[in-house]
Design a protein around this motif. Sequence first.
Motif, PDB file in Angstrom:
ATOM      1  N   LEU A 178      -2.954  15.973 -31.357  1.00 15.81           N
ATOM      2  CA  LEU A 178      -3.686  15.460 -32.518  1.00 15.81           C
ATOM      3  C   LEU A 178      -3.302  14.013 -32.813  1.00 15.81           C
ATOM      4  O   LEU A 178      -4.161  13.176 -33.102  1.00 15.81           O
ATOM      5  N   ASP A 179      -2.019  13.724 -32.736  1.00 18.60           N
ATOM      6  CA  ASP A 179      -1.546  12.371 -33.041  1.00 18.60           C
ATOM      7  C   ASP A 179      -2.016  11.335 -32.036  1.00 18.60           C
ATOM      8  O   ASP A 179      -2.095  10.150 -32.362  1.00 18.60           O
ATOM      9  N   THR A 180      -2.306  11.743 -30.812  1.00 25.81           N
ATOM     10  CA  THR A 180      -2.720  10.793 -29.780  1.00 25.81           C
ATOM     11  C   THR A 180      -4.224  10.825 -29.518  1.00 25.81           C
ATOM     12  O   THR A 180      -4.690  10.189 -28.575  1.00 25.81           O
ATOM     13  N   ASP A 181      -4.970  11.529 -30.340  1.00 26.49           N
ATOM     14  CA  ASP A 181      -6.421  11.643 -30.155  1.00 26.49           C
ATOM     15  C   ASP A 181      -7.091  10.304 -30.460  1.00 26.49           C
ATOM     16  O   ASP A 181      -7.057   9.840 -31.600  1.00 26.49           O
ATOM     17  N   PRO A 182      -7.719   9.671 -29.465  1.00 30.97           N
ATOM     18  CA  PRO A 182      -8.356   8.380 -29.717  1.00 30.97           C
ATOM     19  C   PRO A 182      -9.566   8.489 -30.643  1.00 30.97           C
ATOM     20  O   PRO A 182      -9.999   7.493 -31.212  1.00 30.97           O
ATOM     21  N   GLN A 183     -10.100   9.692 -30.810  1.00 28.66           N
ATOM     22  CA  GLN A 183     -11.251   9.904 -31.685  1.00 28.66           C
ATOM     23  C   GLN A 183     -10.862  10.491 -33.042  1.00 28.66           C
ATOM     24  O   GLN A 183     -11.722  10.973 -33.780  1.00 28.66           O
ATOM     25  N   ALA A 184      -9.584  10.446 -33.378  1.00 28.94           N
ATOM     26  CA  ALA A 184      -9.100  11.094 -34.600  1.00 28.94           C
ATOM     27  C   ALA A 184      -9.817  10.591 -35.853  1.00 28.94           C
ATOM     28  O   ALA A 184     -10.230  11.388 -36.702  1.00 28.94           O
ATOM     29  N   ASP A 185      -9.972   9.292 -35.971  1.00 32.54           N
ATOM     30  CA  ASP A 185     -10.629   8.747 -37.171  1.00 32.54           C
ATOM     31  C   ASP A 185     -12.087   9.180 -37.255  1.00 32.54           C
ATOM     32  O   ASP A 185     -12.567   9.549 -38.334  1.00 32.54           O
ATOM     33  N   ALA A 186     -12.787   9.148 -36.138  1.00 32.38           N
ATOM     34  CA  ALA A 186     -14.191   9.572 -36.126  1.00 32.38           C
ATOM     35  C   ALA A 186     -14.310  11.053 -36.467  1.00 32.38           C
ATOM     36  O   ALA A 186     -15.215  11.461 -37.194  1.00 32.38           O
TER      37      ALA A 186
END
Length: 96
Positions: free
Chosen positions: A58-66
């Motif tokens: 979760l912390d390294t998800d490049p789409q986390a903000d989206a």
Amino acid sequence: MTAQPIRQHESERVPRNAEGIAAALSGAQRMEFYRELLAAAPEQAKGVLLRWWGEAMLDTDPQADARADAVLAGSVPTISLDDLLARRRAAGLHVD
């Protein structure tokens, strides 16, 4: 003609081992991860690794903000529990 996958396989951002998980975590999280892992009984170690692997992913998800924006906007596709269980059963997966 050869078949091509619809979605290309991507390697996991975080390897499923203690070294990979620790490398993906921030300093404070890394210390907590190692503390929990070292304190865990052998039968609990797998659970500690799985929990922290999820956190690291979760912390390294490049789409986390989206993804967070979509959740807050209510535009994330949903599925009923009945449909989810039916899919798991159809795929031969365990359902409790």
